[in-house]
Motif scaffolding. Structure first.
Motif, PDB file in Angstrom:
ATOM      1  N   ALA A  23       0.828  -1.204   0.000  1.00 31.47           N
ATOM      2  CA  ALA A  23       0.000   0.000   0.000  1.00 31.47           C
ATOM      3  C   ALA A  23       0.859   1.249   0.000  1.00 31.47           C
ATOM      4  CB  ALA A  23      -0.929  -0.012   1.208  1.00 31.47           C
ATOM      5  N   ALA A  24       1.945   1.249   0.794  1.00 30.32           N
ATOM      6  CA  ALA A  24       2.830   2.417   0.835  1.00 30.32           C
ATOM      7  C   ALA A  24       3.521   2.633  -0.498  1.00 30.32           C
ATOM      8  CB  ALA A  24       3.856   2.249   1.956  1.00 30.32           C
ATOM      9  N   VAL A  25       3.962   1.557  -1.133  1.00 35.11           N
ATOM     10  CA  VAL A  25       4.627   1.681  -2.442  1.00 35.11           C
ATOM     11  C   VAL A  25       3.655   2.196  -3.492  1.00 35.11           C
ATOM     12  CG1 VAL A  25       5.685   0.351  -4.301  1.00 35.11           C
ATOM     13  CG2 VAL A  25       6.395  -0.039  -1.948  1.00 35.11           C
ATOM     14  N   GLU A  26       2.414   1.698  -3.450  1.00 40.53           N
ATOM     15  CA  GLU A  26       1.415   2.144  -4.421  1.00 40.53           C
ATOM     16  C   GLU A  26       1.131   3.634  -4.270  1.00 40.53           C
ATOM     17  OE1 GLU A  26      -3.050   0.809  -5.950  1.00 40.53           O
ATOM     18  OE2 GLU A  26      -2.317   0.197  -3.976  1.00 40.53           O
ATOM     19  N   ARG A  27       0.974   4.094  -3.033  1.00 49.92           N
ATOM     20  CA  ARG A  27       0.735   5.523  -2.803  1.00 49.92           C
ATOM     21  C   ARG A  27       1.927   6.360  -3.262  1.00 49.92           C
ATOM     22  NH1 ARG A  27      -1.082   3.660   2.303  1.00 49.92           N
ATOM     23  NH2 ARG A  27       0.836   4.471   3.233  1.00 49.92           N
ATOM     24  N   ARG A  28       3.130   5.904  -2.905  1.00 53.05           N
ATOM     25  CA  ARG A  28       4.325   6.658  -3.273  1.00 53.05           C
ATOM     26  C   ARG A  28       4.509   6.709  -4.783  1.00 53.05           C
ATOM     27  NH1 ARG A  28       7.417   4.184  -0.145  1.00 53.05           N
ATOM     28  NH2 ARG A  28       8.417   2.723  -1.572  1.00 53.05           N
ATOM     29  N   ASN A  29       4.227   5.623  -5.470  1.00 52.51           N
ATOM     30  CA  ASN A  29       4.357   5.607  -6.926  1.00 52.51           C
ATOM     31  C   ASN A  29       3.408   6.605  -7.585  1.00 52.51           C
ATOM     32  OD1 ASN A  29       6.305   3.644  -6.805  1.00 52.51           O
ATOM     33  ND2 ASN A  29       4.927   1.942  -7.256  1.00 52.51           N
ATOM     34  N   LEU A  30       2.150   6.620  -7.144  1.00 54.01           N
ATOM     35  CA  LEU A  30       1.176   7.526  -7.755  1.00 54.01           C
ATOM     36  C   LEU A  30       1.529   8.982  -7.492  1.00 54.01           C
ATOM     37  CD1 LEU A  30      -2.189   5.653  -7.078  1.00 54.01           C
ATOM     38  CD2 LEU A  30      -1.130   6.091  -9.296  1.00 54.01           C
ATOM     39  N   ILE A  31       1.961   9.309  -6.272  1.00 49.20           N
ATOM     40  CA  ILE A  31       2.319  10.690  -5.962  1.00 49.20           C
ATOM     41  C   ILE A  31       3.561  11.110  -6.740  1.00 49.20           C
ATOM     42  CG2 ILE A  31       3.175  12.202  -4.129  1.00 49.20           C
ATOM     43  CD1 ILE A  31       0.193  11.803  -4.045  1.00 49.20           C
ATOM     44  N   THR A  32       4.541  10.220  -6.847  1.00 50.67           N
ATOM     45  CA  THR A  32       5.770  10.556  -7.571  1.00 50.67           C
ATOM     46  C   THR A  32       5.503  10.774  -9.051  1.00 50.67           C
ATOM     47  OG1 THR A  32       7.054   9.242  -5.993  1.00 50.67           O
ATOM     48  CG2 THR A  32       8.114   9.802  -8.082  1.00 50.67           C
ATOM     49  N   VAL A  33       4.745   9.883  -9.669  1.00 50.07           N
ATOM     50  CA  VAL A  33       4.465  10.041 -11.092  1.00 50.07           C
ATOM     51  C   VAL A  33       3.561  11.251 -11.333  1.00 50.07           C
ATOM     52  CG1 VAL A  33       2.397   8.587 -11.268  1.00 50.07           C
ATOM     53  CG2 VAL A  33       3.984   8.681 -13.166  1.00 50.07           C
ATOM     54  N   CYS A  34       2.732  11.594 -10.363  1.00 53.02           N
ATOM     55  CA  CYS A  34       1.925  12.811 -10.484  1.00 53.02           C
ATOM     56  C   CYS A  34       2.816  14.047 -10.479  1.00 53.02           C
ATOM     57  CB  CYS A  34       0.900  12.874  -9.352  1.00 53.02           C
ATOM     58  SG  CYS A  34      -0.205  14.299  -9.437  1.00 53.02           S
ATOM     59  N   ARG A  35       3.827  14.062  -9.615  1.00 52.61           N
ATOM     60  CA  ARG A  35       4.748  15.194  -9.598  1.00 52.61           C
ATOM     61  C   ARG A  35       5.509  15.303 -10.916  1.00 52.61           C
ATOM     62  NH1 ARG A  35       7.220  13.869  -5.388  1.00 52.61           N
ATOM     63  NH2 ARG A  35       9.107  12.954  -6.251  1.00 52.61           N
ATOM     64  N   PHE A  36       5.933  14.176 -11.464  1.00 46.53           N
ATOM     65  CA  PHE A  36       6.629  14.197 -12.752  1.00 46.53           C
ATOM     66  C   PHE A  36       5.714  14.720 -13.864  1.00 46.53           C
ATOM     67  CE2 PHE A  36       9.645  10.575 -11.341  1.00 46.53           C
ATOM     68  CZ  PHE A  36      10.432  11.511 -10.705  1.00 46.53           C
ATOM     69  N   SER A  37       4.458  14.278 -13.867  1.00 41.50           N
ATOM     70  CA  SER A  37       3.543  14.705 -14.924  1.00 41.50           C
ATOM     71  C   SER A  37       3.259  16.195 -14.832  1.00 41.50           C
ATOM     72  CB  SER A  37       2.239  13.911 -14.834  1.00 41.50           C
ATOM     73  OG  SER A  37       1.531  14.227 -13.641  1.00 41.50           O
TER      74      SER A  37
END
Length: 313
Positions: A23-37
């Motif tokens: 769950a932590a990895v999934e949240r971190r992945n979405l937030i990180t890719v959102c920042r990149f986008s």
């Protein structure tokens, strides 16, 4: 003598730890890719207006849709069945207190029928109005509603939610132009994120073979007559890399300049509103003082009239 078996407890704790990690990895992945986008959108907006035809925006919309749909609860019907929800069901309830919101206008759109399509229309309208961050912040402040719509471990219930609202603030410096019709708002298919623009492989210094050696090996295997002398000097990327770095610095400077202008305009607007509020406050205070004075004079006149009437009686 009693014996205890801790195998079940160990297995349960392992499952819980794996679940928490995933769950932590999934949240971190979405937030990180959102920042990149968002960074990609800001870089692209330095040269042109963003609309539905740009893959950078489509990717950002898909990422935001998945973030707002992360661990969204279903709706329990009268018969005990759970029907799926979309993030629009949450937004239209949590953002109803936002001043001058566009929720009613989106609900009344004739060409937007499904709930998922209305959510996508809301993202576009909020971006054009430059209020997306304000909507998200207002929704997150309504913690009771957010708790009612999302399960434990959702992004909007964690610390990442505050990061999301801060990242979306940078989109206010971009001019968006969307057509709220056509396939972009089709709610029959889920949003898919394209991760390939944000993936970058960096070769370590301890690698066995470098890129030049691999290219030389491929070239020699393709032709028997090819030799290291025929390949020629290795391609130098120094000039191109310097040019790309200068271009990136220039884009960052232009972006910072635009954001600085936007923030200065926002500060001027807030200063004007503050000055108007102060002047209104002073006018109200003067009005209150004059009303108190008039009330005091009327009270004295009434007391004098009462005294005269008592003397006459």
């Amino acid at each position: 003598m009693a014996s205890f078996n801790f195998g079940g407890l160990n297995a349960a704790s392992r499952r819980n730890s794996i679940y928490a990690r995933n769950a932590a990895v999934e949240r971190r992945n979405l937030i990180t890719v959102c920042r990149f986008s968002i960074k990609t959108l800001i870089d692209r907006s330095c040269f042109e207006t963003i609309d539905d035809s740009y893959p950078e925006f489509n990717n950002f919309a898909a990422i935001l849709e998945q973030i707002l749909s992360h661990r969204l609860k279903g709706q329990i019907t009268w018969f005990g069945y759970e029907s799926p929800r979309t993030f629009w069901d949450y937004i239209k309830v949590a953002c109803r207190k936002v001043s001058y919101n566009c929720i009613c206008s989106i609900e009344n759109m004739e060409n937007v029928a499904s709930s998922r399509a209305r959510g996508r229309a809301w993202i576009r309208v909020a971006l054009m109005e430059k209020h997306l961050s304000e909507y998200i912040s207002a929704a997150l402040r309504d913690f009771k509603t957010t708790r009612r719509f999302y399960e434990d471990g959702a992004i909007v219930l964690g610390e990442e939610a505050n990061m999301l609202a801060g990242m979306l603030l940078g989109l206010n410096a971009i001019d968006f132009s969307f057509c709220l019709k056509g396939e972009a708002l089709d709610g029959n298919y889920p949003a898919v994120i394209d991760y390939t623009p944000y993936l970058k492989f960096t070769q370590s210094s301890d690698s066995i073979s470098s890129d030049e050696e691999e290219l030389r090996t491929l070239g020699s295997s393709g032709s028997e007559s090819s030799t290291p002398e025929n390949i020629g000097p290795p391609f130098s990327m120094d000039e191109n890399s310097c040019y790309n770095k200068c271009k990136r610095v220039e884009q960052k400077y232009l972006l910072t300049l635009e954001q600085k202008g936007y923030l200065e305009e926002l500060v001027r607007l807030r200063d004007t509103q503050l000055a108007e509020s102060i002047s209104q406050k002073k006018a109200l205070q003067q009005k209150i003082e004059s009303m108190n004075l008039a009330h005091k004079m009327e009270k004295e006149q009434l007391e004098y009239i009462v005294v005269e009437l008592q003397d006459q009686l």
